[in-house]
Design a protein around this motif. Structure first.
Motif, PDB file in Angstrom:
ATOM      1  N   GLU A   4      -3.815   3.038   2.770  1.00  0.00           N
ATOM      2  CA  GLU A   4      -2.634   3.460   2.015  1.00  0.00           C
ATOM      3  C   GLU A   4      -1.776   2.261   1.620  1.00  0.00           C
ATOM      4  O   GLU A   4      -1.154   2.260   0.558  1.00  0.00           O
ATOM      5  CB  GLU A   4      -1.811   4.479   2.814  1.00  0.00           C
ATOM      6  N   PRO A  11      -1.461  -6.456  -0.728  1.00  0.00           N
ATOM      7  CA  PRO A  11      -2.630  -7.009  -0.028  1.00  0.00           C
ATOM      8  C   PRO A  11      -2.420  -6.889   1.485  1.00  0.00           C
ATOM      9  O   PRO A  11      -1.332  -7.164   1.990  1.00  0.00           O
ATOM     10  CB  PRO A  11      -2.645  -8.480  -0.454  1.00  0.00           C
ATOM     11  N   VAL A  13      -4.324  -7.292   5.513  1.00  0.00           N
ATOM     12  CA  VAL A  13      -5.436  -7.758   6.340  1.00  0.00           C
ATOM     13  C   VAL A  13      -5.412  -6.957   7.635  1.00  0.00           C
ATOM     14  O   VAL A  13      -4.345  -6.732   8.220  1.00  0.00           O
ATOM     15  CB  VAL A  13      -5.356  -9.288   6.577  1.00  0.00           C
ATOM     16  N   MET A  15      -6.368  -6.771  11.429  1.00  0.00           N
ATOM     17  CA  MET A  15      -6.807  -7.520  12.606  1.00  0.00           C
ATOM     18  C   MET A  15      -7.148  -6.477  13.658  1.00  0.00           C
ATOM     19  O   MET A  15      -6.260  -5.793  14.177  1.00  0.00           O
ATOM     20  CB  MET A  15      -5.697  -8.448  13.095  1.00  0.00           C
ATOM     21  N   THR A  17      -9.928  -4.804  16.838  1.00  0.00           N
ATOM     22  CA  THR A  17     -10.830  -5.137  17.943  1.00  0.00           C
ATOM     23  C   THR A  17     -12.218  -4.540  17.760  1.00  0.00           C
ATOM     24  O   THR A  17     -13.181  -5.071  18.274  1.00  0.00           O
ATOM     25  CB  THR A  17     -10.225  -4.672  19.277  1.00  0.00           C
ATOM     26  N   ARG A  54      -3.690 -17.057  19.422  1.00  0.00           N
ATOM     27  CA  ARG A  54      -2.985 -16.104  18.557  1.00  0.00           C
ATOM     28  C   ARG A  54      -2.625 -16.763  17.226  1.00  0.00           C
ATOM     29  O   ARG A  54      -2.809 -16.195  16.157  1.00  0.00           O
ATOM     30  CB  ARG A  54      -1.722 -15.600  19.273  1.00  0.00           C
TER      31      ARG A  54
ATOM     32  N   VAL B 233       2.420  -4.376  10.582  1.00  0.00           N
ATOM     33  CA  VAL B 233       2.290  -2.956  10.902  1.00  0.00           C
ATOM     34  C   VAL B 233       1.286  -2.883  12.053  1.00  0.00           C
ATOM     35  O   VAL B 233       0.346  -3.673  12.086  1.00  0.00           O
ATOM     36  CB  VAL B 233       1.750  -2.163   9.682  1.00  0.00           C
ATOM     37  N   THR B 234       1.488  -1.988  12.991  1.00  0.00           N
ATOM     38  CA  THR B 234       0.516  -1.891  14.078  1.00  0.00           C
ATOM     39  C   THR B 234       0.252  -0.448  14.491  1.00  0.00           C
ATOM     40  O   THR B 234       1.139   0.403  14.409  1.00  0.00           O
ATOM     41  CB  THR B 234       0.967  -2.710  15.309  1.00  0.00           C
ATOM     42  N   SER B 235      -0.996  -0.221  14.905  1.00  0.00           N
ATOM     43  CA  SER B 235      -1.330   1.071  15.510  1.00  0.00           C
ATOM     44  C   SER B 235      -1.390   0.914  17.026  1.00  0.00           C
ATOM     45  O   SER B 235      -1.885   1.778  17.731  1.00  0.00           O
ATOM     46  CB  SER B 235      -2.682   1.565  14.984  1.00  0.00           C
ATOM     47  N   VAL B 290       0.151  -7.968  20.452  1.00  0.00           N
ATOM     48  CA  VAL B 290      -0.136  -6.948  19.432  1.00  0.00           C
ATOM     49  C   VAL B 290       0.675  -7.189  18.152  1.00  0.00           C
ATOM     50  O   VAL B 290       0.162  -7.063  17.047  1.00  0.00           O
ATOM     51  CB  VAL B 290       0.117  -5.523  19.985  1.00  0.00           C
ATOM     52  N   PRO B 292       2.436 -10.255  16.618  1.00  0.00           N
ATOM     53  CA  PRO B 292       2.525 -11.696  16.931  1.00  0.00           C
ATOM     54  C   PRO B 292       3.794 -12.341  16.410  1.00  0.00           C
ATOM     55  O   PRO B 292       3.751 -13.323  15.670  1.00  0.00           O
ATOM     56  CB  PRO B 292       1.282 -12.265  16.231  1.00  0.00           C
ATOM     57  N   THR B 315       2.967   2.684  15.208  1.00  0.00           N
ATOM     58  CA  THR B 315       2.618   4.010  15.693  1.00  0.00           C
ATOM     59  C   THR B 315       1.510   3.835  16.722  1.00  0.00           C
ATOM     60  O   THR B 315       1.137   2.714  17.068  1.00  0.00           O
ATOM     61  CB  THR B 315       2.198   4.953  14.544  1.00  0.00           C
ATOM     62  N   GLY B 329       1.081   5.974   6.286  1.00  0.00           N
ATOM     63  CA  GLY B 329       0.829   4.841   5.394  1.00  0.00           C
ATOM     64  C   GLY B 329       1.488   5.036   4.037  1.00  0.00           C
ATOM     65  O   GLY B 329       2.137   4.132   3.516  1.00  0.00           O
ATOM     66  N   VAL B 344       0.722  -7.684   4.082  1.00  0.00           N
ATOM     67  CA  VAL B 344       0.857  -7.028   5.373  1.00  0.00           C
ATOM     68  C   VAL B 344      -0.272  -7.467   6.310  1.00  0.00           C
ATOM     69  O   VAL B 344      -1.427  -7.577   5.908  1.00  0.00           O
ATOM     70  CB  VAL B 344       0.827  -5.491   5.213  1.00  0.00           C
ATOM     71  N   ILE B 345       0.109  -7.720   7.567  1.00  0.00           N
ATOM     72  CA  ILE B 345      -0.882  -7.867   8.633  1.00  0.00           C
ATOM     73  C   ILE B 345      -0.827  -6.566   9.445  1.00  0.00           C
ATOM     74  O   ILE B 345       0.237  -6.191   9.924  1.00  0.00           O
ATOM     75  CB  ILE B 345      -0.570  -9.065   9.546  1.00  0.00           C
ATOM     76  N   LEU B 346      -1.974  -5.883   9.531  1.00  0.00           N
ATOM     77  CA  LEU B 346      -2.010  -4.657  10.339  1.00  0.00           C
ATOM     78  C   LEU B 346      -2.866  -4.919  11.568  1.00  0.00           C
ATOM     79  O   LEU B 346      -4.026  -5.305  11.448  1.00  0.00           O
ATOM     80  CB  LEU B 346      -2.568  -3.492   9.520  1.00  0.00           C
ATOM     81  N   THR B 347      -2.278  -4.744  12.742  1.00  0.00           N
ATOM     82  CA  THR B 347      -3.043  -4.998  13.958  1.00  0.00           C
ATOM     83  C   THR B 347      -3.404  -3.690  14.651  1.00  0.00           C
ATOM     84  O   THR B 347      -2.606  -2.758  14.689  1.00  0.00           O
ATOM     85  CB  THR B 347      -2.259  -5.898  14.957  1.00  0.00           C
ATOM     86  N   SER B 348      -4.640  -3.641  15.160  1.00  0.00           N
ATOM     87  CA  SER B 348      -5.106  -2.451  15.866  1.00  0.00           C
ATOM     88  C   SER B 348      -5.696  -2.856  17.201  1.00  0.00           C
ATOM     89  O   SER B 348      -6.338  -3.887  17.315  1.00  0.00           O
ATOM     90  CB  SER B 348      -6.205  -1.756  15.066  1.00  0.00           C
ATOM     91  N   THR B 349      -5.494  -2.005  18.189  1.00  0.00           N
ATOM     92  CA  THR B 349      -6.028  -2.305  19.511  1.00  0.00           C
ATOM     93  C   THR B 349      -7.366  -1.610  19.694  1.00  0.00           C
ATOM     94  O   THR B 349      -7.764  -0.811  18.880  1.00  0.00           O
ATOM     95  CB  THR B 349      -5.048  -1.825  20.588  1.00  0.00           C
TER      96      THR B 349
END
Lengths: 77, 349
Positions: A4, A11, A13, A15, A17, A54, B233-235, B290, B292, B315, B329, B344-349
């Motif tokens: 979305e 744009p 990215v 990151m 696991t 990191r 943004v992070t999940s 998570v 940074p 979230t 989103g 955007v940097i979106l981080t997911s665990t």
């Protein structure tokens, strides 16, 4: 959420696991992260090295954002 | 008569070893049944014997995909199995991916029938439905009683080489395999019927459903990140201490926007993780793992990035429905655009 953000024209990215999940949901720029309980860093290395790791991963993410891609791309290094 | 030899794969949770804090355990194999293996054995009946159970932590599998598969394949080999059953994984995403990956590997290497089970929103379904029979389950383990008999029924058919009927009859996720069959009525009649129903506004069902691909083309690259406002943004479930918006620790129905103005890093005194899908010990100590903020703030000061948005969006990803995630989103992207965020940097665990 990744899709979305992309659809909105920003744009993005991812990151993550578990790279196969990211590929399935349709992220286009993907950075494999370290581990599920600590995606950006590795506390087992000690604070200083963990933070360096990191920084390296975030730098890679910024590079990915500045790289043209045709489709889904995993930036390994 | 010799019994049909079955191997069952489960995760640390169903083996009663522990929850997220044990999700990094390495694969092990135990003789006989463990946990849900009881339902598997009773569903398969006397002709079958669950000879061994493989147990692996979901995080271990997810973080060591190839190594975990190799280890498990070697563990299974001496048992000379005739059937492999994984899970069911319900809506547990990493467990589902593990069940799918190991089932596919077992099928390829040993050339034996494999069956697993998952809830439709489990990411393992989309990843492996083309390769595997994945029985449809409900979202939680409360459905074990209903789903295990379906897994057993299909597994028996596969072992005996009986005809497997359509996804709706057997209860598995559509694999996209087309099977020829004879219909009593010719195509032209059926087509006219369909169009009459459509014209009359009645419900109708196509005989030839098309796959749905929801893909978004990548946006052009950012020209110069040192002139751009970046947001995270992070999940991964990072929220201020006390979780002011009461975001759920799994199956989230909302997201939060959290101020980071003037902060050089996310401190454990001010932030916490509420994510119910990973061992929180490390991130509780250091939320920057998570989100940074520490390194991004440095990079902002060094001029590597133009500017960091003065908030991050968070979230919980675990168990959260695709519909909800899509809605979040769509919603927060409007804010990001209005605030001039360019990447955007979106981080997911």
């Amino acid at each position: 959420m990744v899709k979305e953000i992309e659809r909105a024209g920003i744009p993005v990215v991812h990151m993550c696991t578990v790279v196969p999940i990211s590929l399935t949901i349709g992220a286009n720029r993907i950075i494999p992260a370290v581990g599920i309980p600590y995606p950006l860093g590795d506390p087992n290395l000690g604070e200083e090295k963990s933070k360096k790791l990191r920084r390296k991963l975030v730098e890679r993410a910024l590079k990915a954002l500045q790289t043209e891609v045709d489709g889904q791309t995993v930036f390994e290094d | 008569m010799e019994k049909i030899r079955v191997i069952h794969y489960i995760n640390q949770f169903f083996a009663n070893i522990g929850g997220e804090e044990k999700a990094d355990i390495e694969p092990e194999i135990r003789e006989g049944i463990v946990g849900p293996g009881l339902a598997l054995q009773s569903g398969l009946g006397d002709e079958f014997e669950v000879v061994a159970t493989v147990i692996c932590g979901d995080n271990y599998f997810g973080s060591n995909l190839e190594k975990a598969q190799d280890t498990i394949l070697n563990m299974i080999k001496p048992y000379e199995p005739n059937l492999f059953v994984a899970g069911p994984a319900f809506n547990a995403g990493r467990y589902g991916v593990a069940c799918g990956a190991i089932s596919k590997a077992v099928e390829e290497v040993f050339n034996i029938p494999v069956v697993t089970g998952m809830f439709e929103e489990n990411p393992g379904v989309d990843m492996y439905k083309k390769d595997l029979y994945i029985i449809k389950t409900a979202g939680s383990a409360a459905d074990m009683k209903k789903s295990m008999p379906k897994i057993c029924a299909l597994a028996k058919k596969l072992v005996k080489g009986e005809e497997v009927l359509s996804p709706s009859e057997e209860g598995y996720h559509v694999r996209g395999i087309r099977v020829n069959y004879f219909n009593e009525r010719r195509g032209s009649e059926r087509a006219v019927d369909l169009i009459l129903k459509k014209v009359a506004g009645e419900p109708y069902e196509t005989e030839y459903p098309m796959p749905v691909f929801d893909r978004v083309a990548p946006n052009p690259a950012v020209k110069d990140i040192s002139k751009i406002k970046l947001a995270v943004v992070t999940s991964g479930g990072i929220v201020p201490q006390g979780n002011p918006d009461r975001i759920e620790s799994s199956s989230a129905t909302k997201y939060g926007v959290y101020n980071i103005e003037g902060m050089d890093s996310l401190t454990k005194d001010n932030f916490m993780t509420i994510h119910g899908g990973y061992d929180r010990a490390y991130v509780t100590e250091n939320p920057n793992l998570v989100v940074p903020l520490d390194v991004l703030r440095e990079m902002e000061k060094e001029g590597v990035i133009g500017e960091l948005a003065n908030y991050f969006v968070a979230t919980t990803g675990t168990g959260t429905s695709v519909g909800n995630a899509k809605g979040f989103g769509e919603d927060f992207s409007k804010k990001l655009i209005a605030d001039g965020v360019g990447a955007v940097i979106l981080t997911s665990t």
